[in-house]
Design a protein around this motif. Structure first.
Motif: not given
Lengths: 147, 111
Positions: A74-90
């Protein structure tokens, strides 16, 4: 959702790779024959997510950034950007327009706003000390030339 | 990749080109700021005609120069904005600061 095609890559969190990352995602998606506008929106959203990894996730170190781009039925694009960094608290706060933890670097605090505006959905999962995954989803227009 | 510039009668024009992202905004910023400090122009024009990509780092770049020109009592104008960049510029609220040149396709008010 049926995945029809997929690519993934990983690279160092060096700012010189920001251009590479958005160009690689755009090059992979060229097979869908997106409009110039759609391709530009994807490049911009990927650039924002990758820059977040470089500036925030790995602020005092160089780590790996992982990108996976999927083309779903259905012409849907899924993009995942992942890191193993410090993370987001909030996460809610991080996504607030104009909120930035790096004003000294002239970060405008608009990264997530741009991602939200240029894609259909932005999902963020994060764990402090372990990393963050941003998932962008975008429905591309179906062009008749695709047959 | 450093921008071309011209200076004439208190007006500094900076011709930006290529892609403006977090990686290359820094050198553009440093180069431009050095020139602003040297010339102290009354008016700064940022010409975007040759820019083919920009993310929110470009917004930061414009906002920073806006603040700097305010500090010197000068003004700033962003001109020759390619249609593909207009959306991100307007999304940023830059339009409210009255620094963006109007689109060629709308009524143009020349001050």
């Amino acid at each position: 959702m049926k995945i029809l095609n997929e690519m993934s890559l990983s690279f160092d969190s060096r700012s010189a790779n920001e251009g590479f990352a958005r160009s690689a995602a755009a090059a992979f998606l060229a097979q869908l024959d997106p409009t110039v506008g759609e391709l530009n929106e994807i490049r911009t959203a990927v650039s924002e997510a990758v820059t977040n990894c470089v500036v925030h996730a790995y602020r005092d170190e160089i780590g790996k950034i992982f990108i996976k781009v999927q083309i779903a039925q259905g012409n849907i694009v899924i993009i995942r950007i992942r890191d193993k960094g410090c993370g987001i608290e909030d996460i809610d706060r991080a996504m607030e327009p104009l909120y930035t933890t790096a004003p000294d670097q002239e970060r405008s605090g608009l990264g997530f706003s741009v991602m939200q505006s240029f894609t259909d959905s932005v999902k963020v999962r994060s764990s402090v000390g372990h990393g963050t995954t941003v998932t962008l989803t975008k429905h591309l227009s179906l062009r008749l030339s695709n047959g | 990749m450093l921008p071309k510039t011209s200076y004439n009668e208190n007006e500094l024009i900076v011709y930006l080109s290529g892609e403006i992202d977090h990686h290359n905004a820094r050198s553009i910023r440093e180069y431009t700021d050095a020139l602003i400090q040297e010339k102290k122009p009354a008016r700064l024009l940022l010409n975007f005609s040759a820019v083919n990509f920009m993310d929110s780092s470009g917004i930061g770049l414009i906002m920073g120069r806006y603040r700097m020109m305010q500090l010197y009592g000068g003004s700033i104008r962003v001109v020759s904005i390619p249609p593909t960049l207009r959306r991100i510029m307007e999304l940023s609220g830059l339009g409210c600061l009255n620094v963006l040149e109007r689109s060629k396709y709308s009524d143009e008010n020349i001050e």
